[in-house]
Design an enzyme around this catalytic site. Sequence first.
Site, PDB file in Angstrom:
ATOM      1  N   HIS A 122       0.820  -1.213   0.000  1.00 28.07           N
ATOM      2  CA  HIS A 122       0.000   0.000   0.000  1.00 28.07           C
ATOM      3  C   HIS A 122       0.858   1.269   0.000  1.00 28.07           C
ATOM      4  O   HIS A 122       1.637   1.499   0.919  1.00 28.07           O
ATOM      5  CB  HIS A 122      -0.905   0.019   1.234  1.00 28.07           C
ATOM      6  CG  HIS A 122      -1.716  -1.219   1.404  1.00 28.07           C
ATOM      7  ND1 HIS A 122      -2.769  -1.538   0.578  1.00 28.07           N
ATOM      8  CD2 HIS A 122      -1.625  -2.233   2.305  1.00 28.07           C
ATOM      9  CE1 HIS A 122      -3.302  -2.689   0.966  1.00 28.07           C
ATOM     10  NE2 HIS A 122      -2.621  -3.131   2.001  1.00 28.07           N
ATOM     11  N   SER A 170       1.525  -0.217  -5.573  1.00 30.94           N
ATOM     12  CA  SER A 170       0.629  -0.494  -4.456  1.00 30.94           C
ATOM     13  C   SER A 170       0.022  -1.880  -4.616  1.00 30.94           C
ATOM     14  O   SER A 170      -0.082  -2.401  -5.728  1.00 30.94           O
ATOM     15  CB  SER A 170      -0.479   0.553  -4.376  1.00 30.94           C
ATOM     16  OG  SER A 170      -1.272   0.345  -3.222  1.00 30.94           O
ATOM     17  N   SER A 180      -5.804   1.901  -2.249  1.00 32.86           N
ATOM     18  CA  SER A 180      -5.096   2.225  -1.007  1.00 32.86           C
ATOM     19  C   SER A 180      -4.025   3.298  -1.137  1.00 32.86           C
ATOM     20  O   SER A 180      -3.511   3.786  -0.138  1.00 32.86           O
ATOM     21  CB  SER A 180      -4.464   0.952  -0.422  1.00 32.86           C
ATOM     22  OG  SER A 180      -3.448   0.450  -1.272  1.00 32.86           O
ATOM     23  N   ASP A 211       3.038  -7.648  -0.258  1.00 31.67           N
ATOM     24  CA  ASP A 211       1.907  -7.568   0.664  1.00 31.67           C
ATOM     25  C   ASP A 211       0.707  -8.199  -0.031  1.00 31.67           C
ATOM     26  O   ASP A 211       0.075  -7.575  -0.872  1.00 31.67           O
ATOM     27  CB  ASP A 211       1.627  -6.100   1.018  1.00 31.67           C
ATOM     28  CG  ASP A 211       0.546  -5.941   2.078  1.00 31.67           C
ATOM     29  OD1 ASP A 211      -0.430  -6.705   2.034  1.00 31.67           O
ATOM     30  OD2 ASP A 211       0.659  -5.047   2.937  1.00 31.67           O
ATOM     31  N   GLU A 254       4.280  -9.342   3.966  1.00 32.45           N
ATOM     32  CA  GLU A 254       3.731  -8.478   5.003  1.00 32.45           C
ATOM     33  C   GLU A 254       2.485  -9.015   5.688  1.00 32.45           C
ATOM     34  O   GLU A 254       2.304  -8.815   6.883  1.00 32.45           O
ATOM     35  CB  GLU A 254       3.413  -7.109   4.375  1.00 32.45           C
ATOM     36  CG  GLU A 254       2.666  -6.126   5.254  1.00 32.45           C
ATOM     37  CD  GLU A 254       3.544  -5.464   6.296  1.00 32.45           C
ATOM     38  OE1 GLU A 254       2.996  -4.757   7.154  1.00 32.45           O
ATOM     39  OE2 GLU A 254       4.772  -5.653   6.265  1.00 32.45           O
ATOM     40  N   ASN A 288       4.573 -11.309   8.627  1.00 32.66           N
ATOM     41  CA  ASN A 288       3.272 -11.177   9.280  1.00 32.66           C
ATOM     42  C   ASN A 288       3.240 -11.817  10.659  1.00 32.66           C
ATOM     43  O   ASN A 288       2.650 -11.273  11.586  1.00 32.66           O
ATOM     44  CB  ASN A 288       2.177 -11.806   8.414  1.00 32.66           C
ATOM     45  CG  ASN A 288       0.811 -11.712   9.057  1.00 32.66           C
ATOM     46  OD1 ASN A 288       0.215 -10.649   9.118  1.00 32.66           O
ATOM     47  ND2 ASN A 288       0.307 -12.830   9.559  1.00 32.66           N
ATOM     48  N   LYS A 325       4.497  -7.698  14.592  1.00 30.95           N
ATOM     49  CA  LYS A 325       3.621  -7.344  13.484  1.00 30.95           C
ATOM     50  C   LYS A 325       2.199  -7.785  13.799  1.00 30.95           C
ATOM     51  O   LYS A 325       1.305  -6.971  13.978  1.00 30.95           O
ATOM     52  CB  LYS A 325       4.115  -7.982  12.174  1.00 30.95           C
ATOM     53  CG  LYS A 325       3.505  -7.352  10.916  1.00 30.95           C
ATOM     54  CD  LYS A 325       2.119  -7.856  10.610  1.00 30.95           C
ATOM     55  CE  LYS A 325       1.551  -7.250   9.331  1.00 30.95           C
ATOM     56  NZ  LYS A 325       0.160  -7.683   9.081  1.00 30.95           N
ATOM     57  N   ASP A 370       0.109  -4.521  14.580  1.00 32.95           N
ATOM     58  CA  ASP A 370      -0.513  -4.018  13.353  1.00 32.95           C
ATOM     59  C   ASP A 370      -1.917  -4.614  13.191  1.00 32.95           C
ATOM     60  O   ASP A 370      -2.915  -3.890  13.068  1.00 32.95           O
ATOM     61  CB  ASP A 370       0.408  -4.396  12.188  1.00 32.95           C
ATOM     62  CG  ASP A 370      -0.122  -4.080  10.802  1.00 32.95           C
ATOM     63  OD1 ASP A 370      -1.345  -4.069  10.603  1.00 32.95           O
ATOM     64  OD2 ASP A 370       0.704  -3.887   9.897  1.00 32.95           O
ATOM     65  N   ASN A 371      -2.020  -5.929  13.201  1.00 37.98           N
ATOM     66  CA  ASN A 371      -3.295  -6.594  12.943  1.00 37.98           C
ATOM     67  C   ASN A 371      -4.330  -6.274  14.015  1.00 37.98           C
ATOM     68  O   ASN A 371      -5.515  -6.112  13.714  1.00 37.98           O
ATOM     69  CB  ASN A 371      -3.105  -8.114  12.862  1.00 37.98           C
ATOM     70  CG  ASN A 371      -2.168  -8.536  11.755  1.00 37.98           C
ATOM     71  OD1 ASN A 371      -1.302  -7.776  11.327  1.00 37.98           O
ATOM     72  ND2 ASN A 371      -2.316  -9.760  11.283  1.00 37.98           N
ATOM     73  N   CYS A 377      -5.924  -2.246  13.357  1.00 34.99           N
ATOM     74  CA  CYS A 377      -7.325  -2.383  12.931  1.00 34.99           C
ATOM     75  C   CYS A 377      -8.277  -1.794  13.963  1.00 34.99           C
ATOM     76  O   CYS A 377      -9.347  -1.285  13.606  1.00 34.99           O
ATOM     77  CB  CYS A 377      -7.664  -3.853  12.689  1.00 34.99           C
ATOM     78  SG  CYS A 377      -6.806  -4.555  11.248  1.00 34.99           S
ATOM     79  N   HIS A 396      -7.539  -8.775   3.110  1.00 36.21           N
ATOM     80  CA  HIS A 396      -6.679  -8.217   2.056  1.00 36.21           C
ATOM     81  C   HIS A 396      -7.366  -8.107   0.699  1.00 36.21           C
ATOM     82  O   HIS A 396      -7.292  -7.073   0.045  1.00 36.21           O
ATOM     83  CB  HIS A 396      -5.398  -9.035   1.906  1.00 36.21           C
ATOM     84  CG  HIS A 396      -4.433  -8.435   0.926  1.00 36.21           C
ATOM     85  ND1 HIS A 396      -3.614  -7.377   1.264  1.00 36.21           N
ATOM     86  CD2 HIS A 396      -4.183  -8.700  -0.377  1.00 36.21           C
ATOM     87  CE1 HIS A 396      -2.894  -7.033   0.202  1.00 36.21           C
ATOM     88  NE2 HIS A 396      -3.219  -7.822  -0.804  1.00 36.21           N
ATOM     89  N   HIS A 411      -3.719   2.284   8.868  1.00 31.83           N
ATOM     90  CA  HIS A 411      -3.250   2.253  10.253  1.00 31.83           C
ATOM     91  C   HIS A 411      -2.399   3.477  10.583  1.00 31.83           C
ATOM     92  O   HIS A 411      -1.717   4.022   9.708  1.00 31.83           O
ATOM     93  CB  HIS A 411      -2.397   1.006  10.498  1.00 31.83           C
ATOM     94  CG  HIS A 411      -3.142  -0.284  10.423  1.00 31.83           C
ATOM     95  ND1 HIS A 411      -4.514  -0.366  10.346  1.00 31.83           N
ATOM     96  CD2 HIS A 411      -2.692  -1.567  10.418  1.00 31.83           C
ATOM     97  CE1 HIS A 411      -4.875  -1.636  10.302  1.00 31.83           C
ATOM     98  NE2 HIS A 411      -3.789  -2.383  10.339  1.00 31.83           N
ATOM     99  N   SER A 433       5.619  -2.917  12.060  1.00 35.29           N
ATOM    100  CA  SER A 433       5.581  -3.831  10.916  1.00 35.29           C
ATOM    101  C   SER A 433       6.737  -3.591   9.965  1.00 35.29           C
ATOM    102  O   SER A 433       7.395  -4.526   9.495  1.00 35.29           O
ATOM    103  CB  SER A 433       4.257  -3.660  10.166  1.00 35.29           C
ATOM    104  OG  SER A 433       3.172  -3.945  11.004  1.00 35.29           O
ATOM    105  N   GLN A 480      10.051  -5.536   8.309  1.00 36.87           N
ATOM    106  CA  GLN A 480      10.327  -5.668   6.876  1.00 36.87           C
ATOM    107  C   GLN A 480      11.783  -5.327   6.562  1.00 36.87           C
ATOM    108  O   GLN A 480      12.446  -6.034   5.790  1.00 36.87           O
ATOM    109  CB  GLN A 480       9.389  -4.755   6.065  1.00 36.87           C
ATOM    110  CG  GLN A 480       7.997  -5.310   5.841  1.00 36.87           C
ATOM    111  CD  GLN A 480       7.967  -6.397   4.778  1.00 36.87           C
ATOM    112  OE1 GLN A 480       8.994  -6.863   4.293  1.00 36.87           O
ATOM    113  NE2 GLN A 480       6.770  -6.814   4.409  1.00 36.87           N
TER     114      GLN A 480
END
EC number: 3.13.2.1
Length: 432
Positions: A55, A78, A83, A131, A156, A181, A186, A190-191, A195, A301, A353, A361, A365
């Site tokens: 993204h 992307s 996104s 991703d 990702e 991930n 992460k 992140d998740n 969210c 996703h 996010h 995250s 990476q």
Amino acid sequence: MADKLPYKVADIGLAAWGRKALDIAENEMPGLMRMREMYSASKPLKGARIAGCLHMTVETAVLIETLVALGAEVRWSSCNIFSTQDHAAAAIAKAGIPVFAWKGETDEEYLWCIEQTLHFKDGPLNMILDDGGDLTNLIHTKHPQLLSGIRGISEETTTGVHNLYKMMANGILKVPAINVNDSVTKSKFDNLYGCRESLIDGIKRATDVMIAGKVAVVAGYGDVGKGCAQALRGFGARVIITEIDPINALQAAMEGYEVTTMDEACKEGNIFVTTTGCVDIILGRHFEQMKDDAIVCNIGHFDVEIDVKWLNENAVEKVNIKPQVDRYLLKNGHRIILLAEGRLVNLGCAMGHPSFVMSNSFTNQVMAQIELWTHPDKYPVGVHFLPKKLDEAVAEAHLGKLNVKLTKLTEKQAQYLGMPINGPFKPDHYRY
């Protein structure tokens, strides 16, 4: 050759705005700033030609410039047609980094953009940062001649990781990959926390609906589903969960959520959120039983969780309210409000996010790219994880920003626990 076209973005005139946004984001991304401090001089990614498909947001722009600061050449697209933040893409293009992304691409343009990232002035890509798996799949199926020159893939997101394991099981995967991930810093941040904030942002920007008092149905209770359920409950919704996994279902029940099937929940919900990464979660028979003006969105996703095709083929009328908000009139007289065409609502209808959680995250990476590029002998073809010590280092890099003060083990305590005084503090199987 692709290098004849330096970039394609919506409006290069947005670069100044994008640069201001990047400056603010950098102050919220201490992990990436730590990477620059540690590695800008030694440039461990020198020689790496990284094709990225992720993204194209402000936060991703900070990641891209970090990779460049560490010596890499980068070309970017992307991983979702809605996104891209056009000011962020413009800032990257203005900085001389080839980027091919704009908000509202067609499916054909989306694939074209990915194709533009495969060839650099000195040769084809030799690293992948993905991703969702679209770039990985494209190279394996359409450009297999490039595989022998690629040292590694860092993936990702949950959907992309599922894709890697599926490829591995079928004997198709030809390149070593690191599963970013499932790094704790992460998936558990992140998740979950990402969210928890960005879902509500997307729903509110799209509809301005009052969430308190509504019934919200969350399909899936993994880390993403947990964050979504917490957010909706926090705003006063009564939350219903659907699940296939008995462990996740039991977790949801123990948190006080009702757990039932979509066939039952579709009659009760005012707001529906799919988080599963699977296909056929909300189908025509569910739409037909929903309340008038039920809001339906996805934060998984791909756009396969909600049967948008059924809506387009069976609705009496489709009215576009504003970008990424469509209202369908069904034959029974009820309306369905669909957000972001069933694609990622937090990026299609909002900004994704927050920067701080994305720093977690994206620091993973960067570490994954360094590991794969500098230690290729450690990673045979397969799907690997970052070492626990690096996972802990990512977390440690973010503590100062939050004024966290860690307790330090004494020698006696470390001996009692049977662990190094500076970690790692948990075994690999620990679930947090």
